[in-house]
Scaffold this motif. Structure first.
Motif, mmCIF file in Angstrom:
data_model
loop_
_atom_site.group_PDB
_atom_site.id
_atom_site.type_symbol
_atom_site.label_atom_id
_atom_site.label_comp_id
_atom_site.label_asym_id
_atom_site.label_seq_id
_atom_site.Cartn_x
_atom_site.Cartn_y
_atom_site.Cartn_z
ATOM 1 N N TYR A 57 -1.012 -12.905 -5.878
ATOM 2 C CA TYR A 57 -0.291 -11.727 -6.354
ATOM 3 C C TYR A 57 0.957 -11.456 -5.519
ATOM 4 N N ILE A 58 0.800 -11.419 -4.195
ATOM 5 C CA ILE A 58 1.932 -11.005 -3.363
ATOM 6 C C ILE A 58 3.023 -12.073 -3.291
ATOM 7 N N LEU A 59 2.665 -13.346 -3.519
ATOM 8 C CA LEU A 59 3.692 -14.381 -3.522
ATOM 9 C C LEU A 59 4.569 -14.299 -4.768
ATOM 10 N N ALA A 60 3.995 -13.856 -5.883
ATOM 11 C CA ALA A 60 4.734 -13.833 -7.147
ATOM 12 C C ALA A 60 5.386 -12.497 -7.446
ATOM 13 N N VAL A 61 4.826 -11.408 -6.932
ATOM 14 C CA VAL A 61 5.267 -10.088 -7.385
ATOM 15 C C VAL A 61 6.714 -9.748 -7.029
ATOM 16 N N PRO A 62 7.267 -10.171 -5.882
ATOM 17 C CA PRO A 62 8.669 -9.813 -5.625
ATOM 18 C C PRO A 62 9.615 -10.345 -6.691
ATOM 19 N N LEU A 63 9.383 -11.562 -7.146
ATOM 20 C CA LEU A 63 10.240 -12.137 -8.180
ATOM 21 C C LEU A 63 9.962 -11.524 -9.544
ATOM 22 N N LEU A 64 8.688 -11.502 -9.948
ATOM 23 C CA LEU A 64 8.357 -11.105 -11.308
ATOM 24 C C LEU A 64 8.657 -9.638 -11.586
ATOM 25 N N ARG A 208 13.789 5.280 3.056
ATOM 26 C CA ARG A 208 12.638 5.597 3.892
ATOM 27 C C ARG A 208 11.435 6.072 3.067
ATOM 28 N N ARG A 209 11.706 6.781 1.967
ATOM 29 C CA ARG A 209 10.609 7.242 1.122
ATOM 30 C C ARG A 209 9.857 6.062 0.520
ATOM 31 N N ILE A 210 10.601 5.080 0.007
ATOM 32 C CA ILE A 210 9.962 3.913 -0.604
ATOM 33 C C ILE A 210 9.128 3.164 0.425
ATOM 34 N N LEU A 211 9.661 2.995 1.630
ATOM 35 C CA LEU A 211 8.918 2.284 2.673
ATOM 36 C C LEU A 211 7.646 3.029 3.057
ATOM 37 N N ALA A 212 7.700 4.368 3.042
ATOM 38 C CA ALA A 212 6.501 5.150 3.341
ATOM 39 C C ALA A 212 5.430 4.927 2.282
ATOM 40 N N PHE A 213 5.830 4.956 1.013
ATOM 41 C CA PHE A 213 4.879 4.685 -0.060
ATOM 42 C C PHE A 213 4.292 3.278 0.071
ATOM 43 N N CYS A 214 5.138 2.302 0.413
ATOM 44 C CA CYS A 214 4.673 0.918 0.555
ATOM 45 C C CYS A 214 3.645 0.782 1.672
ATOM 46 N N PHE A 218 -0.290 -0.270 1.258
ATOM 47 C CA PHE A 218 -0.879 -1.372 2.018
ATOM 48 C C PHE A 218 -2.254 -0.962 2.551
ATOM 49 N N GLY A 219 -2.309 0.206 3.196
ATOM 50 C CA GLY A 219 -3.579 0.677 3.739
ATOM 51 C C GLY A 219 -4.591 0.998 2.659
ATOM 52 N N HIS A 220 -4.125 1.599 1.572
ATOM 53 C CA HIS A 220 -5.007 1.922 0.449
ATOM 54 C C HIS A 220 -5.657 0.661 -0.108
ATOM 55 N N ASN A 221 -4.862 -0.383 -0.339
ATOM 56 C CA ASN A 221 -5.401 -1.606 -0.935
ATOM 57 C C ASN A 221 -6.262 -2.403 0.039
ATOM 58 N N ALA A 340 11.888 -1.727 -6.593
ATOM 59 C CA ALA A 340 11.037 -0.884 -5.750
ATOM 60 C C ALA A 340 9.562 -1.184 -5.996
ATOM 61 N N LEU A 341 9.188 -1.346 -7.261
ATOM 62 C CA LEU A 341 7.803 -1.682 -7.582
ATOM 63 C C LEU A 341 7.429 -3.064 -7.055
ATOM 64 N N ALA A 342 8.402 -3.981 -7.038
ATOM 65 C CA ALA A 342 8.135 -5.319 -6.497
ATOM 66 C C ALA A 342 7.802 -5.244 -5.011
ATOM 67 N N LEU A 343 8.593 -4.503 -4.249
ATOM 68 C CA LEU A 343 8.331 -4.353 -2.819
ATOM 69 C C LEU A 343 7.010 -3.629 -2.590
ATOM 70 N N TYR A 344 6.813 -2.574 -3.335
ATOM 71 C CA TYR A 344 5.589 -1.760 -3.238
ATOM 72 C C TYR A 344 4.345 -2.617 -3.509
ATOM 73 N N SER A 345 4.423 -3.436 -4.559
ATOM 74 C CA SER A 345 3.285 -4.282 -4.919
ATOM 75 C C SER A 345 3.050 -5.377 -3.891
ATOM 76 N N ALA A 346 4.139 -6.005 -3.432
ATOM 77 C CA ALA A 346 3.991 -7.101 -2.475
ATOM 78 C C ALA A 346 3.361 -6.613 -1.175
ATOM 79 N N ILE A 347 3.877 -5.510 -0.655
ATOM 80 C CA ILE A 347 3.328 -4.969 0.594
ATOM 81 C C ILE A 347 1.922 -4.424 0.360
ATOM 82 N N GLY A 348 1.745 -3.702 -0.754
ATOM 83 C CA GLY A 348 0.446 -3.103 -1.027
ATOM 84 C C GLY A 348 -0.647 -4.131 -1.204
#
Length: 404
Positions: A57-64, A208-214, A218-221, A340-348
């Motif tokens: 998931y995390i390898l593909a999500v930034p691109l997709l 900074r807000r996006i990074l906080a959510f990411c 990460f911790g949630h997942n 933003a969702l790509a970064l959020y998903s990859a980190i999460g």
């Protein structure tokens, strides 16, 4: 092919497709005791098998997902739902050991990168702004429905069917999800962005807000998927140690635990609306952290004590889920929301990869047949969500929109 236009019907279609595409989600976690025995896997190897799904998931999500800022997310969703069916079919026919299983399960995780968040992007692109937050909450909560139904049908069917047949049935469900989106959702014209792809990433990485959510995601997942990967195996161990009606059908307990994510996630988003997103997240994340430690301390108790506690814990760990994702969607400009969702998903979902592995390492270190090993596993979940709480805690309340 005109497609549905009503906001309610759109949400229903995308949520149904999400459930169908996730029919195979719990196959490896549910079958982990059987596969571990058949292939003589250590707990660490089993943790890798549980976590490799999220590595794909995390390898593909930034691109997709970032690609959805430039092309219709529906196209990506359709292609990857079809890939999911291929991966599940490959596992059914060709997975004859640990290495082959890793490869096919990794590919299934990669396909999730093109269905989950691109599905959300395709949905929100078609919803009016006023409906996006609650549409997001229902869609993300449906993830729990999909996981719960996956655990439930696998628990009921694995007693009667060989495991390759279960993978084949899940592949059929993936094909049905392709058909549903193809017929019910009309294509949308792609809106070219005035900014370059690199500019999108610079803006997102500097927010900074996006990074906080990411960081919080990460911790949630870490906690959520570490728990889901090992819950069935833990209940099997508990039942073998002290047979109990409460632990006799671990897949049903796992299904109930994931179904509880739905009301918890939706109520969590409503709580964020009422009390402020940052304040809500900083309050609820320590609750699941504390409950993880309580489960760790009581890991050797009988099923009638453990199962209710595990269900309460499962609900608590989802009070932040929709609040995090809806916050990211509502506070990110539409032209870079996909990035933003790509970064959020990859980190999460990096957390989703690490959580099952960390749990497995804890088991191998402290003993897979020893209560101390399972206690250590649950402590690793508390550590994960604690990292997420730290990420939110580094940002002041003013960083978040108070009522979004």
């Amino acid at each position: 092919m005109s497609g549905v236009r009503s906001s309610t019907l759109l949400v229903l279609v995308f949520c149904t497709a999400e459930i169908l595409s996730m029919a195979g989600f719990a196959l490896v976690p549910s079958l982990l005791p059987r596969l571990s025995h058949a292939w003589s896997l250590s707990a660490t190897a089993a943790g890798w098998l549980g976590g490799v799904y999220f590595l794909g998931y995390i390898l593909a999500v930034p691109l997709l997902v970032s690609l959805t800022d430039r092309v219709d997310a529906r196209r990506i969703h359709l292609a990857c739902a079809a890939l999911n069916g291929l991966a599940l079919t490959g596992f059914a026919l060709l997975a004859d050991g640990f290495v082959a299983a890793l490869g096919w399960w990794w590919l299934a995780g990669l396909s999730l990168a093109g269905t989950y968040m691109p599905g959300l992007k395709a949905l929100t692109d078609r919803l009016p702004a006023a409906a996006q937050s609650r549409g997001t909450a229902f869609y993300t909560a449906t993830f729990g429905v999909g996981v719960g139904l996956s655990y439930l049908w696998i628990e009921l069917a694995q007693r009667h069917l060989a495991w390759p047949v279960l993978f084949a049935l899940a592949a059929v469900c993936a094909a049905l999800s392709v058909l549903l989106i193809w017929l019910a959702v009309a294509p949308a014209a792609s809106v070219p962005s005035l900014r370059s792809h690199a500019t999108h990433w610079r803006l997102v990485l500097g927010d900074r807000r996006i990074l906080a959510f990411c960081g919080a995601y990460f911790g949630h997942n870490w906690e959520l998927f570490g728990f889901r990967a090992w819950l069935v195996a833990y209940l099997v161990w508990s039942h073998g140690r002290s047979p109990d009606a409460w632990t006799s059908m671990p897949g049903v307990v796992a299904a109930l635990a994931t179904f509880l994510a739905v009301p918890a996630s939706i109520l969590g988003n409503e709580g964020a609306h009422r009390w402020g997103r940052g304040r809500w997240l900083r309050a609820v994340m320590p609750v699941s952290c504390m409950l993880a430690l309580v489960v760790a301390g009581l890991s050797d108790r009988p099923g009638h004590v453990l199962v209710p506690l595990l269900l309460v814990y499962a609900a608590s760990m989802n009070l932040d889920s929709a609040a995090l994702t809806a916050g990211l969607v509502s506070e990110t400009a539409g032209d870079r929301r996909g990035t933003a969702l790509a970064l959020y998903s990859a980190i999460g979902f990096a957390g989703g990869c690490i959580g099952p592995l960390a749990f497995g390492i804890a088991l191998d270190t402290f003993g897979r047949v020893d209560p101390a090993g399972w206690a250590a596993g649950f402590v690793s979940l508390a550590f994960g969500v604690g990292l997420g709480r730290w990420a939110i805690g580094r940002n002041s309340e003013a960083t978040f929109s108070a009522k979004r």
